[in-house]
Design a protein around this motif. Sequence first.
Motif, PDB file in Angstrom:
ATOM      1  N   MET A  18      10.403   5.324  -9.103  1.00 37.47           N
ATOM      2  CA  MET A  18      10.985   5.205  -7.773  1.00 37.47           C
ATOM      3  C   MET A  18      10.317   6.149  -6.785  1.00 37.47           C
ATOM      4  N   VAL A  19      10.265   5.710  -5.529  1.00 38.66           N
ATOM      5  CA  VAL A  19       9.856   6.546  -4.406  1.00 38.66           C
ATOM      6  C   VAL A  19      11.075   6.746  -3.515  1.00 38.66           C
TER       7      VAL A  19
ATOM      8  N   VAL B  78       3.043   6.178   0.247  1.00 43.24           N
ATOM      9  CA  VAL B  78       3.215   6.581  -1.148  1.00 43.24           C
ATOM     10  C   VAL B  78       3.690   5.397  -1.981  1.00 43.24           C
ATOM     11  N   LEU B  79       4.642   4.662  -1.448  1.00 48.12           N
ATOM     12  CA  LEU B  79       5.171   3.493  -2.154  1.00 48.12           C
ATOM     13  C   LEU B  79       4.066   2.496  -2.460  1.00 48.12           C
TER      14      LEU B  79
ATOM     15  N   GLU C  42       0.568   0.036  -6.587  1.00 48.01           N
ATOM     16  CA  GLU C  42      -0.755  -0.426  -7.008  1.00 48.01           C
ATOM     17  C   GLU C  42      -1.157   0.136  -8.366  1.00 48.01           C
ATOM     18  N   MET C  43      -0.628   1.308  -8.741  1.00 49.65           N
ATOM     19  CA  MET C  43      -1.066   1.924 -10.003  1.00 49.65           C
ATOM     20  C   MET C  43      -0.051   1.774 -11.137  1.00 49.65           C
TER      21      MET C  43
ATOM     22  N   MET D 179      12.430  -5.518   4.749  1.00 49.07           N
ATOM     23  CA  MET D 179      11.223  -6.312   4.529  1.00 49.07           C
ATOM     24  C   MET D 179       9.991  -5.413   4.428  1.00 49.07           C
ATOM     25  N   SER D 180       9.944  -4.361   5.243  1.00 49.21           N
ATOM     26  CA  SER D 180       8.779  -3.462   5.201  1.00 49.21           C
ATOM     27  C   SER D 180       8.698  -2.739   3.865  1.00 49.21           C
ATOM     28  N   ILE D 181       9.849  -2.375   3.308  1.00 46.49           N
ATOM     29  CA  ILE D 181       9.876  -1.696   2.008  1.00 46.49           C
ATOM     30  C   ILE D 181       9.416  -2.653   0.910  1.00 46.49           C
ATOM     31  N   LYS D 182       9.873  -3.893   0.981  1.00 46.27           N
ATOM     32  CA  LYS D 182       9.438  -4.889  -0.009  1.00 46.27           C
ATOM     33  C   LYS D 182       7.942  -5.176   0.151  1.00 46.27           C
ATOM     34  N   ARG D 183       7.475  -5.312   1.388  1.00 48.43           N
ATOM     35  CA  ARG D 183       6.061  -5.593   1.642  1.00 48.43           C
ATOM     36  C   ARG D 183       5.156  -4.484   1.126  1.00 48.43           C
ATOM     37  N   ALA D 184       5.648  -3.244   1.197  1.00 49.87           N
ATOM     38  CA  ALA D 184       4.851  -2.105   0.734  1.00 49.87           C
ATOM     39  C   ALA D 184       4.748  -2.049  -0.784  1.00 49.87           C
TER      40      ALA D 184
END
Length: 315
Positions: free
Chosen positions: A237-238, A247-248, A253-254, A291-296
């Motif tokens: 979690m972030v 950071v998210l 990605e990793m 939506m921005s959190i999901k998109r990230a």
Amino acid sequence: MREMVAETALRPADFILPAFIANGIDAPREISSMPGVYQHTEDSLLKLGEEALEAGVRCIDLFGVPLDEEKDAEGSEAWNPEGALNRGLRALRREFGDELIIMADTCLDEFTDHGHCGVLSTDRHGATIVNNDATLPRYQKMAVAQAEAGAHIVSPSGMMDGQIAAIREGLDEAGMQDVAIMAYSAKYASAFFGPFREAVGSSLEGDRRTYQQDPANFRESLLETELDIEQGADFVMVKPALPYLDVLRAVAEMSPVPVAAYQVSGEYAMITAAGQKGWIDREAVMMESLMSIKRAGAEQILTYFAIEAARRLRG
């Protein structure tokens, strides 16, 4: 056509609803700095669970709020089977079984009389410090108690080094290999947590900068995440979400395991207060922020808007 080609989609099942159960109240008590969010009794907590499921939200993250006289230096109320948090977990599991995923906050800060996430000691210079290694056995006891009470997921948020390995070992030794761990891997020492202090009746004096991450740092969050995954985290979690979307994105990605983000109390309070003032369209900003959190890159979003946003998505 915009909907047809949208690259990101929100679902009610993406949301996790943070909730609070408190001792010493006989009716839900609104948190003044978080309008619309309440400290719950056992009965009202079960009603909240019903509302969540009806809206399509499948997971609740429960925090306990003990009375001040129930707090002590090591937070022993955290593993009391009749303590607020474990009592709430047991009630939810008894009522909903496996239909509602029950997650427990695994941290001592609500239960210590000093408000820190670990036990205190002094260093060689006589200064008071949070004792990382002495805290880990307490986290093990807390996690096992939560699992015994019915938690499907435990969620260590104290940012102690080695907490995931210790909790995984404690759960496995207790025969609870099927209980998952959501690690607060990149948790920053953030001013956005302010309203949460009221929500849990925090006794904290000072700050948590010695064990939560510096907002100036980025690479550190990736290292912390890697360590948690190596130690057995099932989710990472972030926290907070919106101020740390960079950071998210990097964690998403990793990470080989699912990634969550926590839209924290300060984020909720700002949107709600500005909406009440008429300065923003509260509902539109709520949905855009999620939506921005999901998109990230968040696959799960802990948000106090969970039920409201899920109902909107369902029309």
